[in-house]
Design a protein around this motif. Structure first.
Motif, PDB file in Angstrom:
ATOM      1  N   ARG A   1      33.781  31.201  35.577  1.00 33.77           N
ATOM      2  CA  ARG A   1      34.384  30.176  36.440  1.00 33.77           C
ATOM      3  C   ARG A   1      35.890  30.357  36.555  1.00 33.77           C
ATOM      4  NH1 ARG A   1      31.405  24.380  35.675  1.00 33.77           N
ATOM      5  NH2 ARG A   1      29.354  25.056  36.336  1.00 33.77           N
ATOM      6  N   THR A   2      36.535  30.775  35.479  1.00 30.70           N
ATOM      7  CA  THR A   2      37.978  31.033  35.523  1.00 30.70           C
ATOM      8  C   THR A   2      38.275  32.178  36.483  1.00 30.70           C
ATOM      9  OG1 THR A   2      38.220  30.243  33.252  1.00 30.70           O
ATOM     10  CG2 THR A   2      40.015  31.587  34.145  1.00 30.70           C
ATOM     11  N   ALA A   3      37.452  33.219  36.435  1.00 31.77           N
ATOM     12  CA  ALA A   3      37.638  34.352  37.347  1.00 31.77           C
ATOM     13  C   ALA A   3      37.468  33.908  38.803  1.00 31.77           C
ATOM     14  CB  ALA A   3      36.661  35.469  37.011  1.00 31.77           C
ATOM     15  N   TRP A   4      36.455  33.075  39.056  1.00 30.28           N
ATOM     16  CA  TRP A   4      36.254  32.571  40.419  1.00 30.28           C
ATOM     17  C   TRP A   4      37.428  31.703  40.854  1.00 30.28           C
ATOM     18  CZ3 TRP A   4      33.344  34.353  44.078  1.00 30.28           C
ATOM     19  CH2 TRP A   4      32.138  34.989  43.791  1.00 30.28           C
ATOM     20  N   LEU A   5      37.976  30.903  39.936  1.00 24.47           N
ATOM     21  CA  LEU A   5      39.118  30.058  40.293  1.00 24.47           C
ATOM     22  C   LEU A   5      40.342  30.910  40.616  1.00 24.47           C
ATOM     23  CD1 LEU A   5      40.316  27.265  40.676  1.00 24.47           C
ATOM     24  CD2 LEU A   5      40.856  27.232  38.240  1.00 24.47           C
ATOM     25  N   LEU A   6      40.568  31.954  39.844  1.00 24.60           N
ATOM     26  CA  LEU A   6      41.682  32.857  40.155  1.00 24.60           C
ATOM     27  C   LEU A   6      41.473  33.523  41.510  1.00 24.60           C
ATOM     28  CD1 LEU A   6      42.273  34.479  36.651  1.00 24.60           C
ATOM     29  CD2 LEU A   6      43.700  32.781  37.809  1.00 24.60           C
ATOM     30  N   GLY A   7      40.233  33.902  41.791  1.00 23.04           N
ATOM     31  CA  GLY A   7      39.928  34.467  43.112  1.00 23.04           C
ATOM     32  C   GLY A   7      40.169  33.455  44.220  1.00 23.04           C
ATOM     33  N   ALA A   8      39.785  32.202  43.972  1.00 18.82           N
ATOM     34  CA  ALA A   8      39.988  31.149  44.970  1.00 18.82           C
ATOM     35  C   ALA A   8      41.470  30.945  45.251  1.00 18.82           C
ATOM     36  CB  ALA A   8      39.364  29.846  44.484  1.00 18.82           C
ATOM     37  N   LEU A   9      42.276  30.950  44.214  1.00 19.13           N
ATOM     38  CA  LEU A   9      43.725  30.796  44.402  1.00 19.13           C
ATOM     39  C   LEU A   9      44.304  31.987  45.161  1.00 19.13           C
ATOM     40  CD1 LEU A   9      44.642  29.324  40.911  1.00 19.13           C
ATOM     41  CD2 LEU A   9      44.448  28.098  43.088  1.00 19.13           C
ATOM     42  N   PHE A  10      43.816  33.183  44.850  1.00 19.26           N
ATOM     43  CA  PHE A  10      44.265  34.378  45.563  1.00 19.26           C
ATOM     44  C   PHE A  10      43.909  34.281  47.045  1.00 19.26           C
ATOM     45  CE2 PHE A  10      42.985  38.429  47.452  1.00 19.26           C
ATOM     46  CZ  PHE A  10      44.193  39.111  47.419  1.00 19.26           C
ATOM     47  N   TRP A  11      42.638  33.971  47.355  1.00 20.29           N
ATOM     48  CA  TRP A  11      42.214  33.906  48.750  1.00 20.29           C
ATOM     49  C   TRP A  11      42.900  32.774  49.499  1.00 20.29           C
ATOM     50  CZ3 TRP A  11      40.669  38.070  50.726  1.00 20.29           C
ATOM     51  CH2 TRP A  11      39.890  38.976  50.016  1.00 20.29           C
ATOM     52  N   SER A  12      43.180  31.669  48.811  1.00 22.34           N
ATOM     53  CA  SER A  12      43.912  30.566  49.454  1.00 22.34           C
ATOM     54  C   SER A  12      45.323  31.001  49.822  1.00 22.34           C
ATOM     55  CB  SER A  12      43.972  29.359  48.520  1.00 22.34           C
ATOM     56  OG  SER A  12      42.695  28.845  48.293  1.00 22.34           O
ATOM     57  N   ALA A  13      45.994  31.656  48.883  1.00 23.57           N
ATOM     58  CA  ALA A  13      47.356  32.137  49.149  1.00 23.57           C
ATOM     59  C   ALA A  13      47.349  33.169  50.279  1.00 23.57           C
ATOM     60  CB  ALA A  13      47.960  32.730  47.879  1.00 23.57           C
ATOM     61  N   PHE A  14      46.392  34.080  50.237  1.00 30.55           N
ATOM     62  CA  PHE A  14      46.289  35.107  51.266  1.00 30.55           C
ATOM     63  C   PHE A  14      46.024  34.468  52.633  1.00 30.55           C
ATOM     64  CE2 PHE A  14      44.382  39.660  51.840  1.00 30.55           C
ATOM     65  CZ  PHE A  14      45.447  39.996  52.640  1.00 30.55           C
ATOM     66  N   THR A  15      45.186  33.449  52.654  1.00 27.79           N
ATOM     67  CA  THR A  15      44.881  32.731  53.903  1.00 27.79           C
ATOM     68  C   THR A  15      46.131  32.075  54.467  1.00 27.79           C
ATOM     69  OG1 THR A  15      42.629  32.309  53.131  1.00 27.79           O
ATOM     70  CG2 THR A  15      43.448  30.920  54.909  1.00 27.79           C
ATOM     71  N   ILE A  16      46.888  31.430  53.610  1.00 25.83           N
ATOM     72  CA  ILE A  16      48.115  30.756  54.055  1.00 25.83           C
ATOM     73  C   ILE A  16      49.115  31.759  54.593  1.00 25.83           C
ATOM     74  CG2 ILE A  16      50.114  29.435  53.233  1.00 25.83           C
ATOM     75  CD1 ILE A  16      48.078  28.001  51.323  1.00 25.83           C
TER      76      ILE A  16
END
Length: 151
Positions: free
Chosen positions: A30-45
Motif C-alpha cells: 500500500r505504501t508503494a501504491w501511495l508513492l505511485g499515486a503521489l507521483f502520478w498526481s504530480a505528473f498529471t498536474i
C-alpha cells in the motif's frame, strides 16, 4: 453438594492477527501504491500546467471516469439484494477493466510514440493511473465476479 468448575476461557483470535508475513507485505504494497499515486498526481498536474486547459480537463475526467463503472447495472439495483460493499455483478467486468493499471499505462506509452500532439490524452492517462494508485493505496482493489473485493 454439586461441584462446578469454572468455564474454560479461550482467547478468540484478535482482529489484528494475520497470517505470518502478510501484514508487513500489505503495508509495503500500500505504501508503494501511495508513492505511485503521489507521483502520478504530480505528473498529471505538471502536464496540465504545461499543456493547457484541455490537458487539465482530460486529467480530471480520466481521474473520475473509472468509478463511473458503478453505474453499470444501476437500474437493476432495486431488484437484486446486494450486501454492503458488493458491486453489481453486471458491472464487475467494466470495473475491473477500468481499474487495471496496465490499461492506462499502455495507452500512455502509445500516446508518447504516436506522431502528433497527444499530450492532453497523456495527461488523462496520468490522471487515470493516479486514480488506480489511490484506490490500491487505500485498499480498494479488483472485484470478484460476484462483486466483492478480492483479498
Amino acid at each position: 453438594m454439586s461441584t462446578t468448575t469454572a468455564p474454560t476461557v479461550t482467547s478468540a483470535p484478535s482482529a489484528t492477527s494475520t497470517p505470518t508475513g502478510s501484514r508487513p507485505l500489505t503495508v509495503i504494497r500500500r505504501t508503494a501504491w501511495l508513492l505511485g499515486a503521489l507521483f502520478w498526481s504530480a505528473f498529471t498536474i505538471v502536464e496540465a500546467i504545461n499543456h493547457g486547459w484541455l490537458a487539465g480537463l482530460l486529467a480530471v475526467v480520466f481521474f473520475i471516469a473509472p468509478d463511473l463503472t458503478f453505474a453499470v447495472g444501476a437500474g437493476e439495483a432495486g431488484r437484486l439484494r446486494l450486501e454492503k460493499g458488493q458491486l453489481q455483478p453486471k458491472a464487475v467486468p467494466f470495473y475491473n477493466l477500468a481499474h487495471r493499471a496496465l490499461v492506462p499505462f499502455a495507452l500512455a506509452v502509445v500516446c508518447t510514440v504516436l506522431p502528433g500532439d497527444w499530450t492532453p490524452a497523456f495527461a488523462g492517462m496520468c490522471g487515470w493511473l493516479a486514480h488506480i494508485s489511490y484506490d490500491r493505496a487505500f485498499g480498494y482493489g479488483l472485484r470478484t465476479k460476484e462483486g466483492f473485493q478480492r483479498a
